[in-house]
Each structure stands twice: as C-alpha cells, then as structure tokens.
Motif scaffolding. Structure first.
Motif, short mmCIF file in Angstrom:
data_model
loop_
_atom_site.label_atom_id
_atom_site.label_comp_id
_atom_site.label_asym_id
_atom_site.label_seq_id
_atom_site.Cartn_x
_atom_site.Cartn_y
_atom_site.Cartn_z
N SER A 19 5.09 5.36 -16.11
CA SER A 19 5.92 4.23 -15.68
C SER A 19 6.58 4.49 -14.34
CB SER A 19 6.98 3.90 -16.73
OG SER A 19 7.89 4.96 -16.85
N ALA A 20 6.80 5.74 -13.97
CA ALA A 20 7.41 6.07 -12.68
C ALA A 20 6.42 5.90 -11.53
CB ALA A 20 7.94 7.49 -12.70
N ALA A 21 5.16 6.16 -11.77
CA ALA A 21 4.15 6.08 -10.71
C ALA A 21 4.04 4.69 -10.11
CB ALA A 21 2.80 6.57 -11.24
N PRO A 22 3.93 3.62 -10.92
CA PRO A 22 3.83 2.29 -10.32
C PRO A 22 5.06 1.91 -9.50
CG PRO A 22 3.07 2.20 -12.56
CD PRO A 22 3.68 3.56 -12.35
N SER A 23 6.25 2.37 -9.89
CA SER A 23 7.43 2.00 -9.12
C SER A 23 7.37 2.63 -7.73
CB SER A 23 8.71 2.38 -9.85
OG SER A 23 8.83 3.77 -9.95
N HIS A 24 6.84 3.85 -7.61
CA HIS A 24 6.68 4.48 -6.31
C HIS A 24 5.65 3.70 -5.49
CE1 HIS A 24 6.32 7.48 -3.21
NE2 HIS A 24 5.03 7.57 -3.44
N LEU A 25 4.54 3.36 -6.10
CA LEU A 25 3.52 2.56 -5.44
C LEU A 25 4.10 1.21 -5.05
CD1 LEU A 25 0.55 2.01 -4.62
CD2 LEU A 25 0.20 1.19 -6.95
N SER A 89 2.19 5.98 7.93
CA SER A 89 2.61 6.94 6.89
C SER A 89 2.58 6.31 5.51
CB SER A 89 4.02 7.45 7.19
OG SER A 89 4.03 8.16 8.39
N ASN A 90 3.08 5.08 5.39
CA ASN A 90 3.07 4.41 4.09
C ASN A 90 1.66 4.08 3.62
OD1 ASN A 90 5.78 4.43 3.36
ND2 ASN A 90 6.23 2.58 4.53
N LEU A 91 0.80 3.69 4.54
CA LEU A 91 -0.59 3.42 4.16
C LEU A 91 -1.26 4.69 3.65
CD1 LEU A 91 -1.70 0.98 7.00
CD2 LEU A 91 -1.38 0.43 4.57
N LYS A 92 -0.96 5.83 4.31
CA LYS A 92 -1.50 7.12 3.86
C LYS A 92 -1.06 7.41 2.43
CE LYS A 92 -2.12 9.76 7.86
NZ LYS A 92 -1.69 10.67 8.85
N LEU A 93 0.20 7.15 2.12
CA LEU A 93 0.72 7.38 0.77
C LEU A 93 0.00 6.50 -0.26
CD1 LEU A 93 4.57 7.59 1.39
CD2 LEU A 93 3.05 9.45 0.70
N LEU A 94 -0.37 5.30 0.14
CA LEU A 94 -1.00 4.37 -0.79
C LEU A 94 -2.44 4.72 -1.11
CD1 LEU A 94 0.43 0.97 0.49
CD2 LEU A 94 0.97 2.11 -1.67
N HIS A 95 -3.17 5.29 -0.15
CA HIS A 95 -4.60 5.52 -0.42
C HIS A 95 -4.93 6.98 -0.72
CE1 HIS A 95 -5.66 7.31 3.46
NE2 HIS A 95 -5.01 6.35 4.07
N ASN A 96 -4.16 7.94 -0.25
CA ASN A 96 -4.36 9.37 -0.56
C ASN A 96 -5.77 9.87 -0.27
OD1 ASN A 96 -1.94 10.46 -1.21
ND2 ASN A 96 -2.07 9.90 -3.37
N LYS A 97 -6.38 9.42 0.79
CA LYS A 97 -7.72 9.90 1.16
C LYS A 97 -7.62 10.69 2.45
CE LYS A 97 -10.61 6.40 -0.86
NZ LYS A 97 -11.98 6.03 -0.70
N GLU A 98 -8.49 11.65 2.60
CA GLU A 98 -8.51 12.46 3.81
C GLU A 98 -9.11 11.69 4.99
OE1 GLU A 98 -7.28 15.51 4.64
OE2 GLU A 98 -6.23 15.28 2.75
N ASN A 99 -10.23 11.06 4.76
CA ASN A 99 -10.85 10.28 5.82
C ASN A 99 -11.67 9.17 5.20
OD1 ASN A 99 -13.15 11.61 4.89
ND2 ASN A 99 -13.04 13.16 6.49
N CYS A 100 -11.99 8.19 6.01
CA CYS A 100 -12.80 7.07 5.51
C CYS A 100 -13.66 6.56 6.65
CB CYS A 100 -11.89 5.97 4.98
SG CYS A 100 -10.68 5.39 6.17
N SER A 101 -14.67 5.81 6.29
CA SER A 101 -15.56 5.26 7.31
C SER A 101 -14.99 3.95 7.83
CB SER A 101 -16.95 5.02 6.71
OG SER A 101 -16.87 4.10 5.66
N LEU A 102 -15.04 3.81 9.13
CA LEU A 102 -14.53 2.62 9.78
C LEU A 102 -15.43 2.30 10.96
CD1 LEU A 102 -12.25 0.50 10.05
CD2 LEU A 102 -11.07 2.11 11.53
N SER A 103 -15.97 1.13 10.96
CA SER A 103 -16.86 0.71 12.03
C SER A 103 -16.04 0.07 13.15
CB SER A 103 -17.87 -0.30 11.50
OG SER A 103 -18.60 -0.85 12.56
N ASP A 104 -16.38 0.43 14.38
CA ASP A 104 -15.72 -0.18 15.55
C ASP A 104 -16.55 -1.33 16.10
OD1 ASP A 104 -13.56 1.52 15.46
OD2 ASP A 104 -14.45 2.98 16.84
N ASP A 105 -17.54 -1.78 15.35
CA ASP A 105 -18.42 -2.85 15.83
C ASP A 105 -17.65 -4.14 16.10
OD1 ASP A 105 -20.52 -1.11 15.62
OD2 ASP A 105 -21.26 -1.93 13.73
N ASN A 106 -16.77 -4.50 15.18
CA ASN A 106 -15.97 -5.72 15.33
C ASN A 106 -14.53 -5.34 15.54
OD1 ASN A 106 -18.19 -7.46 14.84
ND2 ASN A 106 -17.95 -7.15 12.65
N GLU A 107 -13.92 -5.92 16.55
CA GLU A 107 -12.52 -5.65 16.83
C GLU A 107 -11.74 -6.95 16.86
OE1 GLU A 107 -12.49 -3.52 20.57
OE2 GLU A 107 -12.62 -1.60 19.53
#
Length: 133
Positions: A19-25, A89-107
């Motif tokens: 129950s504490a985990a969702p409140s942090h999220l 920083s907050n987005l990092k806390l939400l996803h907890n991943k080291e790296n992800c794929s991101l295409s720069d094709d569309n900006e």
C-alpha cells in the motif's frame, strides 16, 4: 499457534509495503503532472527546442517504456538543463530503467511535447483510479 501468528504479521507487513508503494508512485506522478501544468506554454525557456517524439498514444508500448523515452528525450535538452532536471529526475523514478530505445526520426517542439506528456501522465492517474488534481 506461533506459526499462524507469524504468518499473519508477515502478511500485514507485506500489505503495508504494497500500500505504501502506490502512494510514492502517485506522489511522483502528481509532481510530474503539476510541473508540466506549471511550466507548459510559450513563456518557458527552450520551448522552441526540438525533441524526439514519443508515441504516447501507442497502446502496444508499456507505460514504463514511454516514460523512459520521455526522460531520454528531455535529457537531450542541453540549453535549459536546469529547468528540466526536476522533471527528468521524477520520470527516472517512475520508470526505473537504465536505458531505452528512442528514435530521433520524428521530432516535435518542446512546447508540444510537454502537453502530450502531461496528457499521458494524467491518463496514468485515471487508469490507476487516482485523482490527478
């Protein structure tokens, strides 16, 4: 008699932890949404910067991947890094991943990216049954 009592206490502790985990999220998600709401618009520095477009409306991609991609896109904003650091920083806390794929094709411009990210995080609130406020 002792093992059932021990099991009950363990179960109670586990329930408190869960129950504490969702409140942090929820709090972190709320901070992201509020930051975007406060900082969106043409008056924010670097809103004319172009960033990679994240497919927030793609139902095939997990929320964690989209949050990671959003964080990666914002990390590339160098001119106003200090402005966007709390959001990153907050987005990092939400996803907890080291790296992800991101295409720069569309900006897209940052001034369009932030509202899309805000809509996505508000949608996460609704899917979790929380009030976005």
């Amino acid at each position: 008699m002792l093992p059932p009592l021990k099991a009950a206490l363990t179960l109670l502790s586990l329930l408190q932890l869960i129950s504490a985990a969702p409140s942090h999220l929820q709090q972190t998600l709320k901070e992201v949404t509020q930051w975007i709401r406060f900082n969106s618009g043409p008056q924010v520095p670097c809103n004319d910067t172009r960033v990679a477009q994240v497919p927030f409306t793609d139902p095939k991609l997990p929320e964690q991947d989209l949050l990671c991609q959003a964080e990666a896109a914002l990390t590339k904003v160098t001119r106003c890094k200090d402005t966007y650091e709390p959001l990153i920083s907050n987005l990092k806390l939400l996803h907890n991943k080291e790296n992800c794929s991101l295409s720069d094709d569309n900006e897209i411009y940052l001034r369009h990216f932030l509202p899309a990210l805000g809509n996505f995080t508000q949608g996460m609130f609704r899917r979790q049954g929380w009030a976005a406020q």
